[in-house]
Design an enzyme around this catalytic site. Structure first.
Site, PDB file in Angstrom:
ATOM      1  N   ARG A   1      11.592  -1.895  -0.573  1.00 58.35           N
ATOM      2  CA  ARG A   1      10.752  -2.741  -1.422  1.00 58.35           C
ATOM      3  C   ARG A   1       9.728  -1.931  -2.213  1.00 58.35           C
ATOM      4  O   ARG A   1       8.618  -2.399  -2.493  1.00 58.35           O
ATOM      5  CB  ARG A   1       9.993  -3.797  -0.585  1.00 58.35           C
ATOM      6  CG  ARG A   1      10.871  -4.877   0.006  1.00 58.35           C
ATOM      7  CD  ARG A   1      11.202  -5.936  -1.022  1.00 58.35           C
ATOM      8  NE  ARG A   1      12.239  -6.829  -0.516  1.00 58.35           N
ATOM      9  CZ  ARG A   1      12.011  -8.010   0.024  1.00 58.35           C
ATOM     10  NH1 ARG A   1      10.790  -8.472   0.083  1.00 58.35           N
ATOM     11  NH2 ARG A   1      13.008  -8.728   0.471  1.00 58.35           N
TER      12      ARG A   1
ATOM     13  N   ARG B   1       5.174  -5.949  -4.896  1.00 57.98           N
ATOM     14  CA  ARG B   1       3.865  -6.523  -5.193  1.00 57.98           C
ATOM     15  C   ARG B   1       2.682  -5.619  -4.903  1.00 57.98           C
ATOM     16  O   ARG B   1       1.584  -5.864  -5.385  1.00 57.98           O
ATOM     17  CB  ARG B   1       3.702  -7.837  -4.420  1.00 57.98           C
ATOM     18  CG  ARG B   1       4.538  -8.952  -5.006  1.00 57.98           C
ATOM     19  CD  ARG B   1       4.646 -10.130  -4.070  1.00 57.98           C
ATOM     20  NE  ARG B   1       5.442  -9.771  -2.910  1.00 57.98           N
ATOM     21  CZ  ARG B   1       5.957 -10.654  -2.047  1.00 57.98           C
ATOM     22  NH1 ARG B   1       5.733 -11.937  -2.199  1.00 57.98           N
ATOM     23  NH2 ARG B   1       6.674 -10.230  -1.032  1.00 57.98           N
TER      24      ARG B   1
ATOM     25  N   ARG C   1       5.851  -9.091 -13.063  1.00 57.07           N
ATOM     26  CA  ARG C   1       6.256 -10.264 -12.279  1.00 57.07           C
ATOM     27  C   ARG C   1       5.649 -11.548 -12.839  1.00 57.07           C
ATOM     28  O   ARG C   1       6.281 -12.603 -12.846  1.00 57.07           O
ATOM     29  CB  ARG C   1       5.823 -10.053 -10.819  1.00 57.07           C
ATOM     30  CG  ARG C   1       6.024 -11.226  -9.897  1.00 57.07           C
ATOM     31  CD  ARG C   1       7.486 -11.367  -9.528  1.00 57.07           C
ATOM     32  NE  ARG C   1       7.722 -12.489  -8.628  1.00 57.07           N
ATOM     33  CZ  ARG C   1       7.962 -13.735  -9.038  1.00 57.07           C
ATOM     34  NH1 ARG C   1       7.956 -14.038 -10.319  1.00 57.07           N
ATOM     35  NH2 ARG C   1       8.201 -14.691  -8.162  1.00 57.07           N
TER      36      ARG C   1
ATOM     37  N   ASP D   1      17.962  -8.573  -5.861  1.00 59.76           N
ATOM     38  CA  ASP D   1      17.828  -9.170  -4.533  1.00 59.76           C
ATOM     39  C   ASP D   1      19.218  -9.381  -3.934  1.00 59.76           C
ATOM     40  O   ASP D   1      20.189  -9.550  -4.678  1.00 59.76           O
ATOM     41  CB  ASP D   1      17.083 -10.508  -4.594  1.00 59.76           C
ATOM     42  CG  ASP D   1      16.552 -10.886  -3.217  1.00 59.76           C
ATOM     43  OD1 ASP D   1      15.449 -10.449  -2.863  1.00 59.76           O
ATOM     44  OD2 ASP D   1      17.280 -11.584  -2.477  1.00 59.76           O
TER      45      ASP D   1
ATOM     46  N   TYR E   1      21.342 -16.847   4.982  1.00 63.07           N
ATOM     47  CA  TYR E   1      20.607 -17.662   3.999  1.00 63.07           C
ATOM     48  C   TYR E   1      21.463 -18.838   3.525  1.00 63.07           C
ATOM     49  O   TYR E   1      20.965 -19.935   3.311  1.00 63.07           O
ATOM     50  CB  TYR E   1      20.166 -16.786   2.822  1.00 63.07           C
ATOM     51  CG  TYR E   1      19.081 -15.818   3.228  1.00 63.07           C
ATOM     52  CD1 TYR E   1      17.749 -16.227   3.299  1.00 63.07           C
ATOM     53  CD2 TYR E   1      19.383 -14.516   3.610  1.00 63.07           C
ATOM     54  CE1 TYR E   1      16.752 -15.358   3.709  1.00 63.07           C
ATOM     55  CE2 TYR E   1      18.396 -13.628   4.025  1.00 63.07           C
ATOM     56  CZ  TYR E   1      17.084 -14.065   4.077  1.00 63.07           C
ATOM     57  OH  TYR E   1      16.096 -13.216   4.496  1.00 63.07           O
TER      58      TYR E   1
HETATM   59  O1  CP3 Z   1      12.266  -2.207  -4.365  1.00 56.54           O
HETATM   60  C1  CP3 Z   1      13.264  -2.658  -3.776  1.00 56.54           C
HETATM   61  O2  CP3 Z   1      13.453  -2.546  -2.552  1.00 56.54           O
HETATM   62  C2  CP3 Z   1      14.347  -3.326  -4.600  1.00 56.54           C
HETATM   63  C3  CP3 Z   1      14.286  -4.746  -4.663  1.00 56.54           C
HETATM   64  C4  CP3 Z   1      14.650  -5.630  -3.471  1.00 56.54           C
HETATM   65  C5  CP3 Z   1      14.135  -6.945  -3.353  1.00 56.54           C
HETATM   66  N1  CP3 Z   1      14.738  -7.552  -2.299  1.00 56.54           N
HETATM   67  C6  CP3 Z   1      13.161  -7.539  -4.270  1.00 56.54           C
HETATM   68  C7  CP3 Z   1      12.365  -8.692  -3.818  1.00 56.54           C
HETATM   69  C8  CP3 Z   1      15.540  -5.444  -2.404  1.00 56.54           C
HETATM   70  C9  CP3 Z   1      16.326  -4.206  -2.027  1.00 56.54           C
HETATM   71  C10 CP3 Z   1      15.592  -6.674  -1.678  1.00 56.54           C
HETATM   72  C11 CP3 Z   1      16.475  -6.899  -0.512  1.00 56.54           C
HETATM   73  C12 CP3 Z   1      16.335  -8.127   0.278  1.00 56.54           C
HETATM   74  N2  CP3 Z   1      16.032  -9.385  -0.159  1.00 56.54           N
HETATM   75  C13 CP3 Z   1      16.610  -8.205   1.678  1.00 56.54           C
HETATM   76  C14 CP3 Z   1      17.098  -7.071   2.544  1.00 56.54           C
HETATM   77  C15 CP3 Z   1      16.023  -6.111   2.912  1.00 56.54           C
HETATM   78  C16 CP3 Z   1      14.946  -6.711   3.789  1.00 56.54           C
HETATM   79  O3  CP3 Z   1      13.835  -6.891   3.267  1.00 56.54           O
HETATM   80  O4  CP3 Z   1      15.223  -7.009   4.950  1.00 56.54           O
HETATM   81  C17 CP3 Z   1      16.395  -9.539   2.066  1.00 56.54           C
HETATM   82  C18 CP3 Z   1      16.541 -10.088   3.472  1.00 56.54           C
HETATM   83  C19 CP3 Z   1      16.043 -10.287   0.904  1.00 56.54           C
HETATM   84  C20 CP3 Z   1      15.781 -11.740   0.809  1.00 56.54           C
HETATM   85  C21 CP3 Z   1      14.441 -12.053   0.279  1.00 56.54           C
HETATM   86  N3  CP3 Z   1      14.016 -11.794  -1.018  1.00 56.54           N
HETATM   87  C22 CP3 Z   1      13.373 -12.697   0.945  1.00 56.54           C
HETATM   88  C23 CP3 Z   1      13.411 -13.161   2.388  1.00 56.54           C
HETATM   89  C24 CP3 Z   1      12.307 -12.801   0.034  1.00 56.54           C
HETATM   90  C25 CP3 Z   1      10.982 -13.480   0.256  1.00 56.54           C
HETATM   91  C26 CP3 Z   1      10.073 -12.680   1.089  1.00 56.54           C
HETATM   92  C27 CP3 Z   1       9.187 -11.788   0.235  1.00 56.54           C
HETATM   93  O5  CP3 Z   1       9.103 -10.603   0.513  1.00 56.54           O
HETATM   94  O6  CP3 Z   1       8.596 -12.355  -0.693  1.00 56.54           O
HETATM   95  C28 CP3 Z   1      12.711 -12.196  -1.183  1.00 56.54           C
HETATM   96  C29 CP3 Z   1      11.913 -12.061  -2.421  1.00 56.54           C
HETATM   97  C30 CP3 Z   1      11.783 -10.696  -3.018  1.00 56.54           C
HETATM   98  N4  CP3 Z   1      12.824  -9.837  -3.236  1.00 56.54           N
HETATM   99  C31 CP3 Z   1      10.604 -10.094  -3.513  1.00 56.54           C
HETATM  100  C32 CP3 Z   1      10.953  -8.836  -4.012  1.00 56.54           C
HETATM  101  C33 CP3 Z   1      10.054  -7.816  -4.663  1.00 56.54           C
HETATM  102  C34 CP3 Z   1       9.230 -10.726  -3.540  1.00 56.54           C
HETATM  103  C35 CP3 Z   1       9.188 -11.791  -4.577  1.00 56.54           C
HETATM  104  C36 CP3 Z   1       8.115 -11.637  -5.620  1.00 56.54           C
HETATM  105  O7  CP3 Z   1       7.800 -10.547  -6.129  1.00 56.54           O
HETATM  106  O8  CP3 Z   1       7.594 -12.683  -5.968  1.00 56.54           O
END
Ligand code: CP3
Length: 351
Positions: free
Chosen positions: A33, A37, A46, A83, A160
């Protein structure tokens, strides 16, 4: 089949070296990640998108935020901003990312007939925006660092689709596995085939490394994982390797040290562990395996000096072996970017 694009010569190939079992001049580090943020410039981009998926669907903005942590934190790889849930709309499931709740699926899988009717195979035409994001990012990155493409593991994506969002127990998905294993298998097989086509196209478009994030695999015990998940994840890795034999594949799971003996048979080049895993024991038990991780994401709440100390301890544990330094899970949104840099700098500092 030969790689269609000649492999670029990177100025910084430490991740590729480590993933292929060579000891790089300087150990590689990236942060799960890392485009997120905690970076003010990420939040600025964003804020242009009320809808998170619209952001993922904008290749110019994807390329911009993908490169931010390379410039600002000094990581040794970029990971495509996207994502794991972008596969859901092409499979017919509507997903929305809500500020407080995370992903919410409007039509989760609750009916065996719906699972039987899910599409499979190549759904890439509906994911063209991802591939355009890869091409733009590669052009902007040049030969600085490799680009990591990714997808979720079939089990984690299925969680999911069946639960309808994030879940504490995965009880609906596991109910399906235990009560109707043949239906669960159909879902996993379809996800594996869609994911294989998706990852192969990412590699064709320029992803230099592939990560499979099976974050929630650890919810299963070893027998269930071995029988019901491992063959499908292995099929994905084999599909990528069949076309790109030299492309490094990283497999990540959270909270799953009990599954390590099975992960070691997946055919992945690198195994990502979280902070609960005993890295010393893993290194000892698997002398030839390259690992990734496993600093606790909360360690970045410490002072830069404390972060450096924890990082040095991990470095001395790993010793001379190739290793991919990373956190055990995603960086938290309220971490000071200077602390992320302290981690990266400590990995890079000469011993
Ligand atoms: O920088 C990076 O790592 C690349 C981008 C990336 C995101 N999600 C962006 C994201 C990657 C590689 C992911 C993978 C992802 N997404 C996983 C596997 C890795 C892990 O974290 O276990 C999973 C389970 C998800 C599903 C997911 N996406 C959830 C549960 C959420 C909400 C929780 C949260 O952190 O907000 C997301 C949203 C998400 N994906 C965000 C980002 C930057 C946050 C949303 C935002 O910026 O508003």
């Amino acid at each position: 089949m030969a790689d269609p694009i000649p492999a670029p010569v990177f100025r910084n190939r430490s991740l590729l070296d480590a993933a292929q079992g060579r000891v790089p001049a300087r150990p590689p580090v990236w942060i799960m990640r890392q485009a997120g943020r905690y970076l003010a410039d990420y939040r600025r981009v964003r804020a242009l998108f009320p809808n998170f998926l619209d952001f993922c669907r904008s290749p110019e903005h994807v390329a911009e935020v993908t490169i931010q942590p390379v410039d600002q934190i000094g990581v040794d790889a970029a990971i495509l901003f996207s994502d794991i849930l972008v596969l859901l709309p092409p499979m017919g499931l509507q997903v929305e990312f809500q500020e407080k709740r995370g992903p919410v699926i409007a039509n989760p899988l609750r009916d065996d007939a719906v699972i039987a009717a899910l599409p499979e195979g190549d759904l890439n035409s509906e994911l063209a925006y991802v591939f355009e994001g890869i091409r733009l990012t590669k052009r902007a990155l040049g030969d600085r660092v490799p680009l990591i493409g990714f997808a979720g593991g079939p089990f984690t994506v299925a969680s999911y689709m069946v639960e309808g969002g994030s879940s504490k127990e995965l009880s609906k998905l596991k109910a399906l596995l235990f009560s109707r294993p043949e239906v669960f298998a159909v879902l996993m097989r379809k996800l594996a085939s869609v994911t294989s086509a998706y990852l192969r196209e990412q590699a064709r478009q320029g992803a230099d490394v592939i990560t499979i994030m099976d974050s929630w695999a650890g919810y299963l015990g070893p027998e269930e994982y071995r029988l019901h998940v491992l063959p499908h994840t292995r099929a994905v890795i084999q599909a990528v390797k069949a076309e790109f034999p030299n492309l490094p594949v990283v497999h990540y799971a959270n909270g799953a040290p009990h599954l390590l003996p099975h992960f070691a048979t997946l055919g992945a080049d690198v195994l990502g562990l979280d902070w609960r895993a005993d890295m010393a024991a893993a290194l000892k038990a698997y002398p030839k395996q390259v690992f990734q991780g496993n600093l606790d994401p909360c360690a970045l709440y410490g002072s830069p000096a404390q972060i450096a100390e924890k990082t040095r301890a991990l470095k001395s544990l790993v010793g001379a072996r190739p290793h991919v330094f990373n956190l055990g899970h995603g960086i938290l949104p309220d971490i000071d970017p200077a602390h992320a840099r302290a981690f990266v700098d400590a990995v890079h500092e000469a011993n």
